[in-house]
Design a protein around this motif. Sequence first.
Motif, PDB file in Angstrom:
ATOM      1  N   VAL A 339      43.276 -11.753  23.667  1.00  0.00           N
ATOM      2  CA  VAL A 339      42.723 -12.165  24.962  1.00  0.00           C
ATOM      3  C   VAL A 339      41.801 -11.078  25.507  1.00  0.00           C
ATOM      4  O   VAL A 339      40.716 -11.369  26.039  1.00  0.00           O
ATOM      5  N   ALA A 340      42.187  -9.816  25.361  1.00  0.00           N
ATOM      6  CA  ALA A 340      41.392  -8.716  25.907  1.00  0.00           C
ATOM      7  C   ALA A 340      40.027  -8.615  25.235  1.00  0.00           C
ATOM      8  O   ALA A 340      39.012  -8.400  25.895  1.00  0.00           O
ATOM      9  N   ILE A 341      39.974  -8.772  23.918  1.00  0.00           N
ATOM     10  CA  ILE A 341      38.691  -8.604  23.224  1.00  0.00           C
ATOM     11  C   ILE A 341      37.726  -9.735  23.567  1.00  0.00           C
ATOM     12  O   ILE A 341      36.518  -9.529  23.637  1.00  0.00           O
ATOM     13  N   THR A 342      38.236 -10.952  23.808  1.00  0.00           N
ATOM     14  CA  THR A 342      37.348 -12.059  24.162  1.00  0.00           C
ATOM     15  C   THR A 342      36.871 -11.976  25.608  1.00  0.00           C
ATOM     16  O   THR A 342      35.908 -12.645  25.973  1.00  0.00           O
ATOM     17  N   THR A 343      37.529 -11.164  26.428  1.00  0.00           N
ATOM     18  CA  THR A 343      37.096 -10.965  27.809  1.00  0.00           C
ATOM     19  C   THR A 343      36.319  -9.667  27.971  1.00  0.00           C
ATOM     20  O   THR A 343      36.138  -9.184  29.089  1.00  0.00           O
ATOM     21  N   ALA A 344      35.833  -9.100  26.850  1.00  0.00           N
ATOM     22  CA  ALA A 344      35.028  -7.872  26.851  1.00  0.00           C
ATOM     23  C   ALA A 344      35.815  -6.687  27.404  1.00  0.00           C
ATOM     24  O   ALA A 344      35.261  -5.809  28.066  1.00  0.00           O
ATOM     25  N   MET A 345      37.115  -6.648  27.098  1.00  0.00           N
ATOM     26  CA  MET A 345      37.970  -5.537  27.520  1.00  0.00           C
ATOM     27  C   MET A 345      38.749  -5.024  26.314  1.00  0.00           C
ATOM     28  O   MET A 345      39.965  -4.885  26.342  1.00  0.00           O
ATOM     29  N   ASP A 346      38.008  -4.751  25.230  1.00  0.00           N
ATOM     30  CA  ASP A 346      38.704  -4.367  24.000  1.00  0.00           C
ATOM     31  C   ASP A 346      39.369  -3.004  24.099  1.00  0.00           C
ATOM     32  O   ASP A 346      40.269  -2.697  23.317  1.00  0.00           O
ATOM     33  N   LYS A 347      38.970  -2.161  25.061  1.00  0.00           N
ATOM     34  CA  LYS A 347      39.692  -0.895  25.254  1.00  0.00           C
ATOM     35  C   LYS A 347      41.131  -1.163  25.685  1.00  0.00           C
ATOM     36  O   LYS A 347      42.061  -0.485  25.227  1.00  0.00           O
ATOM     37  N   VAL A 348      41.304  -2.163  26.548  1.00  0.00           N
ATOM     38  CA  VAL A 348      42.654  -2.568  26.952  1.00  0.00           C
ATOM     39  C   VAL A 348      43.375  -3.179  25.761  1.00  0.00           C
ATOM     40  O   VAL A 348      44.557  -2.907  25.510  1.00  0.00           O
ATOM     41  N   GLY A 349      42.650  -4.019  25.000  1.00  0.00           N
ATOM     42  CA  GLY A 349      43.244  -4.633  23.817  1.00  0.00           C
ATOM     43  C   GLY A 349      43.690  -3.608  22.796  1.00  0.00           C
ATOM     44  O   GLY A 349      44.730  -3.768  22.142  1.00  0.00           O
ATOM     45  N   THR A 350      42.916  -2.531  22.649  1.00  0.00           N
ATOM     46  CA  THR A 350      43.292  -1.467  21.717  1.00  0.00           C
ATOM     47  C   THR A 350      44.604  -0.812  22.128  1.00  0.00           C
ATOM     48  O   THR A 350      45.438  -0.460  21.285  1.00  0.00           O
ATOM     49  N   SER A 351      44.819  -0.673  23.423  1.00  0.00           N
ATOM     50  CA  SER A 351      46.076  -0.095  23.916  1.00  0.00           C
ATOM     51  C   SER A 351      47.264  -0.959  23.503  1.00  0.00           C
ATOM     52  O   SER A 351      48.284  -0.445  23.018  1.00  0.00           O
ATOM     53  N   TYR A 352      47.140  -2.285  23.683  1.00  0.00           N
ATOM     54  CA  TYR A 352      48.211  -3.183  23.243  1.00  0.00           C
ATOM     55  C   TYR A 352      48.436  -3.065  21.737  1.00  0.00           C
ATOM     56  O   TYR A 352      49.578  -3.023  21.250  1.00  0.00           O
ATOM     57  N   LEU A 353      47.341  -2.997  20.994  1.00  0.00           N
ATOM     58  CA  LEU A 353      47.437  -2.981  19.536  1.00  0.00           C
ATOM     59  C   LEU A 353      48.108  -1.702  19.041  1.00  0.00           C
ATOM     60  O   LEU A 353      48.959  -1.733  18.138  1.00  0.00           O
ATOM     61  N   LEU A 354      47.753  -0.554  19.627  1.00  0.00           N
ATOM     62  CA  LEU A 354      48.362   0.712  19.209  1.00  0.00           C
ATOM     63  C   LEU A 354      49.857   0.728  19.500  1.00  0.00           C
ATOM     64  O   LEU A 354      50.654   1.227  18.694  1.00  0.00           O
ATOM     65  N   GLN A 355      50.240   0.179  20.639  1.00  0.00           N
ATOM     66  CA  GLN A 355      51.666   0.124  20.958  1.00  0.00           C
ATOM     67  C   GLN A 355      52.395  -0.826  20.006  1.00  0.00           C
ATOM     68  O   GLN A 355      53.534  -0.565  19.605  1.00  0.00           O
TER      69      GLN A 355
END
Length: 735
Positions: A339-355
């Motif tokens: 959801v984060a990457i499709t809303t142009a917030m992949d930095k937030v998405g990266t945080s979810y992914l690393l966790q």
Amino acid sequence: MEHEGDGSGPNKRRLVPLAPAPAGASGRGAGAGTGSKGRRQVTAACEACRRRKSKCNAERPKCSLCVRHGTDCRYATAPEETHSQALKRKHSELQTRITPYEELFDLLKTKSETESLEILKRIRSGNDVGSILRHAKDGDLLIQLSLAPEARRRYEFPYISDMPASILVPDNLYLRSFVYETTFHAPPSHGFAHDSHREGYGDDRYLKPYHAAQVVEPNFSNIDVSRWTNVTSDNELCRRLLNAYLYYQHPWTAAFHMDYFVKDMASGRTRFCSSLLVNAVLAAGCHMCRELPDRNKFWIPQNIGYQFSAEAKRLWEIESRKSVTSLTTIQGAIVLSIVAITTAMDKVGTSYLLQAFAMATNMNMFSPTCGTNNEKMRRARAFTAWGLFCWGAWQRFYFSRRPYVKDPPAYPLPDPLVDPQFYGEVWIRYPLGQRLYPTNLGCIIKSNFELRKLMNDMAAELFEDDKPCHMTVEKALECKSRLDAWFVGLPDPLTPTKVVLPDHIKIHLEYYGTIISLVRLLVQSGTPLDITWQNIITHAEVRLETLARLYYLRHSYESYDPLLMHWLVFLGDTILLKLDGRLNSAPALAAATMPTSTSNSESLRSTLILCAKGLYDQSRNFHIAVLLYRVLRDRMKANDVDLLRTHIFTSGSSGSGGSRGGGGSGAGDDEPLMTQYLQAQWLAPILTPEGDSDGTAKRTLEYLLREYEKLSLDRNVEDVSETSSTVDPVSPLRR
């Protein structure tokens, strides 16, 4: 004495014998027929003779009686046509004329008030009934679906309706594919004497768009989904969102095992289902559900997608702090990252992914046993481990970064033909049909996982964080060889002649797009391309464009598809450089791709319009496509932008956008950009000047949008100071 009636004797009267009856005459009709000597039978008299009740000889253009009387001679029938046949013909013609008006009347009865007013507006503006119906049917798919299930045979390209001559080359495998042949009614090229003999004939998947079908299995119809969320009690809406996620997102990312998830959701168990995961899936599904208005505007609190996301984030904060991590928490993090990457917030998405990676490592999910002795749990963990690994590999490769994890999960991927339960299957049915079709989910997921593993390996070998990539000829050949081996080994449903569904076509798009990306890395590393490399890139570009066009013809670009968005930007950027002749920074690429004629330039322009229109259609679904559409559009020349807008807004994409669940509200394609929410390091797949040490940084979405905002400010200043000027400012994105 002789008797008077006796026929004998010397004084008898000789009688003349009767003439034989005319052929075909008998009884009383025979005598009647002999009375009009030489008069021929006629099929229909003229109108004047019919009024006079005269015998007409039916000569045309004027009969003899009309010539004698000097009257106007007209016929209500065609030559050799009787009056009864003429009446039937006229009745049929009248029905043909009336049917479109009946259909238009049905539209006005069945449409919403907004849509009916739009139709009335077109009637009052003088449009003919045919153009109004075409607009209603072809310009707006949902209007057609509300009248009858979607069963159109193909979509039409904007601007130029034909395939470009540049891709109609003899060795193009996709011109012999079933989807191409059924779309263009081409003669069968697979050794069959008749089209009906070949495999795929009558298969609805080759005849109708994917989004027209309905999911039959898995079935959410009896599941109380709303008990898993506090956002809404509307079970029908929740089921539609789950179906949309299963339809458009699950085959691409495969974050969790769908069958286990559905069964636990129905039974209320929390082993493979949780409120966090359900809310995250529903938030993602909102971007895919075309009935939801403004679904791309994720920042509006009233939007149902915003509310599902907020609830999922609240639950994530609770679950992520627990001492014992559950499998569904990791799965929820993957979906929130999507959801984060499709809303142009992949930095937030990266945080979810690393966790998620940290949690999976602590649970030992990448080991052969996946950290558990339970077979069912092991399979579920292995599936999610592969999904997590591949989603991370996809991001890092396209971000030109080293991978998060070097090695894939140790649990081997089973063959979907041997162990189909590991992947599950989705069964669909098309309108007006009874046959069920598989989407070949196992083949799609396994092929995607294997391709992501190759991407992960290449990213580990090619990329260094904050350093430019150095590609050698040997490394490029090695990477291409690995991709070729993977491509040749694709299962039968995914071979070039049989691909048809969007997820089938995207696998092939990625193959050719990745090859082009490798060649570009070679060029950017300073290696000149010889004729072999030029042929490789030309070969890949032809097939990439063919696949993009076949995708559109069969399915259109309206349904949610972030991976398609990536390749539309990729192809659109390439076409822009060809049209503008701005490949001087990459002369080796220029030699292979420069246009050679006016007709070729028009074909390139048609592809550019198609790509830009596709990005506009995708922008209705998620915000990052809004930004990328604007970036591509503002690199186009003014006359091309006018042409693009003609094809976007005359096809019903603008005026009815809000009413049909579009991303906009009818304000055109210049709504304010919400750049304050932008947190994106995603790299746009565009070419940068050769030798530019800062080329990677200039491809990030943040950089491109900053340049776009500078352009907007410059234009505003120029509008104020030079209102009479007609000079079109040059975008810094074009330099």
